[in-house]
Design an enzyme around this catalytic site. Structure first.
Site, PDB file in Angstrom:
ATOM      1  N   VAL A 252      18.224 101.890 -17.918  1.00  8.20           N
ATOM      2  CA  VAL A 252      17.547 100.722 -18.916  1.00  8.20           C
ATOM      3  C   VAL A 252      16.389  99.864 -18.875  1.00  8.20           C
ATOM      4  O   VAL A 252      16.558  99.245 -17.453  1.00  8.20           O
ATOM      5  CB  VAL A 252      19.153 100.427 -19.310  1.00  8.20           C
ATOM      6  CG1 VAL A 252      18.661  98.946 -20.620  1.00  8.20           C
ATOM      7  CG2 VAL A 252      19.976 100.828 -20.203  1.00  8.20           C
TER       8      VAL A 252
ATOM      9  N   SER B 156      15.515  96.060 -14.608  1.00  6.99           N
ATOM     10  CA  SER B 156      15.994  97.426 -15.193  1.00  6.99           C
ATOM     11  C   SER B 156      17.284  97.702 -14.595  1.00  6.99           C
ATOM     12  O   SER B 156      17.990  97.138 -13.346  1.00  6.99           O
ATOM     13  CB  SER B 156      14.973  98.398 -14.974  1.00  6.99           C
ATOM     14  OG  SER B 156      14.448  98.397 -13.611  1.00  6.99           O
ATOM     15  N   LYS B 157      17.669  98.760 -14.957  1.00  7.90           N
ATOM     16  CA  LYS B 157      18.987  98.875 -14.078  1.00  7.90           C
ATOM     17  C   LYS B 157      19.265 100.531 -14.626  1.00  7.90           C
ATOM     18  O   LYS B 157      19.258 100.963 -15.231  1.00  7.90           O
ATOM     19  CB  LYS B 157      20.628  98.398 -13.748  1.00  7.90           C
ATOM     20  CG  LYS B 157      21.540  98.552 -13.228  1.00  7.90           C
ATOM     21  CD  LYS B 157      21.552  97.261 -12.462  1.00  7.90           C
ATOM     22  CE  LYS B 157      21.836  97.186 -11.109  1.00  7.90           C
ATOM     23  NZ  LYS B 157      21.653  95.947 -10.042  1.00  7.90           N
ATOM     24  N   GLY B 158      19.884 101.322 -13.451  1.00  7.08           N
ATOM     25  CA  GLY B 158      20.212 102.856 -13.758  1.00  7.08           C
ATOM     26  C   GLY B 158      21.779 103.111 -13.012  1.00  7.08           C
ATOM     27  O   GLY B 158      22.232 101.806 -12.179  1.00  7.08           O
TER      28      GLY B 158
END
Ligand code: NAD
Length: 417
Positions: A61, A106-108
Site C-alpha cells: 500500500v 507505504s507498507k507491505g
C-alpha cells in the site's frame, strides 16, 4: 489483530483529522490526503518443501507520494490484513514528513506464519512476492524495508529479484540490506539511538538531569535493548526492562553490559544476578522519570493510563498508547514523545542508506550517527516549538508539522490533470 488494525487506523485517522482541523485544511484537501494512493493485493503461490503449493496473500500500500518516493517496511505475520497495512502506510507518511525526509509513506506484508516455514520456503515466497510487487516498487517509486519478521536476508532476496528483472543491480530498491550489499552502518541501532536522542533532548528541555534519572523499558528487542544500552551510557539509571517472557528490576540501575552478556549466555533476562523479577503491569506503572514502551501497540490504555507515574513516555513502539490513554496522560501532565517522532531514527538511517546507494558513496558510522542526531533533534525542536506556541501536546504538534508539510506539497503540485 483485526481489532488492533481497526484501532490503529482509527487512531491514525483521529490524529490526522485533529491536525487537519487545527490547520484549517479545506475538505477537498483532506479528502485527497486521507485514503491511500494505491493498494495492491497480490497472490503469492509458493512451492513448499514437501512439493505442495500454498498460495499466500500479500499487500503493498502506498499512502502518499506527494513529497517523494513511498517508504515503508514489509511484515510477515499470520494476522496481516489490508486494513492494517493501510493504517501503517499512513503512519509512515506522517513519520517521514515529521522528520522532513523526502519520502511519502507505504507498507507491505504477507499473511503467513514465518516461524513454521523453512528458509528455502521463505526465500521462494519472498522472491515471488517481490516479483509481484516489482511493478510498483523501485528506487524512485517505493522503497521497502524490514518490519516484523523480515530483516537483511529478506531485503537481499528482494534486491536480487528486482535487479534480475532489470538486468543490473539496483541497490536503492530496498533499505535495511546487509552491510556488504549496500546496507548502511548504524542502521541496526538507528531506532534505539533515535529514542535515546529524543529522551535526552526532552530531559534537557524539562530540566531533568540524565545522571541518575530512572528509566523503565518495556520490550528488550531491537528498539528497547539498544535504547536501554545507549541511555545507560548517557548516565540514565535503567531500573527495569522486560520482554514477552520475563522482567527484571534493580532500583540502583541494571548493569547493561552484564545484562546483555547474561542474555547472550542464557537466552533470557530471567535469573540476572542481583535483579528482582517484575511483571509487565508493574514495569509500566513504576515511579520513574522515563518510560519507554518499545514492544507492541496498545500497551497504555484507558485502564492503566491513570497509574503511569513516568514524567516522560518515549514511544519506541508504534502506537503503544491508545487515543483515550493519550488524553489521560496529557491531563496528568506527562510529556509524551510520540511514535512518529520517537522511533523515526530507523527510517532516517534508511534514508541515508538510500542516499548512499544512489551515490555509490558510503559513510562511516560516526558520519551516519552525526547526521541522524542533526535531523532528529531539528525535528524534535520543531515539534516542541509548535507544541509550545500552539499549546498542543507533542503528538498533536507532530501531526500538525507532518500534515502541514504534506498538505503544502500537495497544494504546490496541484491536481493533475
Ligand atoms: P523486536 O521483535 O526486536 O522486539 C520486541 C520486544 O518486545 C521483544 O523483546 C519481545 O519479547 C518484547 N515483547 C513482546 N511482547 C511483549 C509484552 N507483552 N510485554 C513485554 N515485552 C514484550 O521488535 P522491534 O524491532 O524492537 O520493534 C518493537 C516496536 O518498535 C514495534 O512496535 C515496532 O513496530 C516498532 N518499531 C521498530 C523499528 C525498528 O527499526 N526495529 C522502527 C520503528 C518502530
Amino acid at each position: 489483530m483485526e481489532e488492533v488494525a481497526s484501532s490503529l487506523s482509527a487512531a491514525t485517522d483521529q490524529y490526522f483529522e485533529r491536525a487537519a482541523t487545527l490547520l484549517e485544511l479545506e475538505a477537498s484537501l483532506r479528502a485527497v490526503l486521507r485514503p491511500p494512493k494505491r493498494a495492491l493485493i497480490v497472490s503469492v503461490p509458493t512451492k513448499m518443501d514437501d512439493g505442495s503449493v500454498r498460495v499466500f496473500e500479500g499487500y503493498r500500500v502506498q499512502h502518499n507520494i506527494a513529497r517523494g518516493p513511498a517508504k515503508g517496511g514489509i511484515r510477515y505475520h499470520p494476522n496481516v490484513t489490508l486494513d492494517e497495512v493501510k493504517a501503517l502506510a499512513a503512519l509512515m507518511t506522517w513519520k517521514c514528513a515529521v522528520v522532513n525526509l523526502p519520502f511519502g509513506g507505504s507498507k507491505g506484508g504477507i499473511a503467513c506464519e514465518p516461524k513454521e516455514m523453512s528458509s528455502a520456503e521463505l526465500e521462494r515466497m519472498t522472491r515471488r512476492y517481490a516479483s509481484e510487487i516489482a511493478q510498483v516498487i523501485g528506487p524512485e517509486r517505493d522503497i521497502p524495508a524490514p518490519d516484523v519478521s523480515t530483516g537483511p536476508r529478506e531485503m537481499a532476496w528482494i534486491m536480487d529479484t528486482y535487479s534480475m528483472t532489470l538486468g543490473h543491480s539496483a541497490l536503492g530498491v530496498v533499505t535495511g540490506k546487509p552491510l556488504n550489499l549496500g546496507g548502511s552502518h548504524g542502521r541496526g541501532e538507528a531506532t534505539g539511538r533515535g529514542v535515546m536522542l529524543c529522551v535526552r533532548r526532552a530531559c534537557e528541555l524539562l530540566g531533568i538531569a540524565p545522571s541518575g534519572a530512572r528509566v523503565a523499558v518495556q520490550g528488550f528487542g531491537n528498539v528497547g535493548a539498544i535504547a536501554a544500552k545507549l541511555l545507560a551510557r548517557e548516565g540514565f539509571q535503567v531500573v527495569a526492562v522486560n520482554d514477552s517472557t520475563h522482567g527484571v528490576r534493580h532500583d540502583a540501575g541494571l548493569d547493561m553490559d552484564a545484562l546483555f552478556a547474561h542474555r547472550e549466555r542464557t537466552g533470557a533476562l530471567a535469573g540476572f544476578p542481583g535483579a528482582a523479577p517484575i511483571t509487565n503491569a508493574e514495569l509500566l506503572e513504576l515511579d520513574v522519570e522515563v518510560l519507554v514502551p518499545a514492544a507492541l501497540e496498545n500497551q497504555i490504555t484507558k485502564d492503566n493510563a491513570g497509574r503511569i507515574h513516568a514524567r516522560i513516555v518515549a514511544e519506541g513502539a508504534n502506537a503503544p498508547t491508545t487515543p483515550a490513554a493519550d488524553e489521560i496522560l496529557a491531563r496528568h501532565g506527562i510529556f509524551v514523545i510520540p511514535d512518529i517522532l520517537c522511533n523515526a531514527g530507523g527510517v532516517t538511517v534508511s534514508y541515508f542508506e538510500w542516499v548512499q546507494d544512489l551515490q555509490s558513496f558510503f559513510w562511516d558510522e560516526a558520519t551516519v550517527n552525526q547526521h541522524l542526531e542533526r535531523l532528529l533533534i531539528r525535528s524534535f525542536d520543531e515539534v516542541y516549538r509548535t507544541s509550545v506556541e500552539r499549546k498542543l501536546s507533542m503528538r498533536t504538534a507532530a501531526y500538525v508539522v507532518a500534515v502541514a508539510r504534506v498538505a503544502e506539497a500537495t497544494r504546490l503540485r496541484g491536481l493533475w490533470p
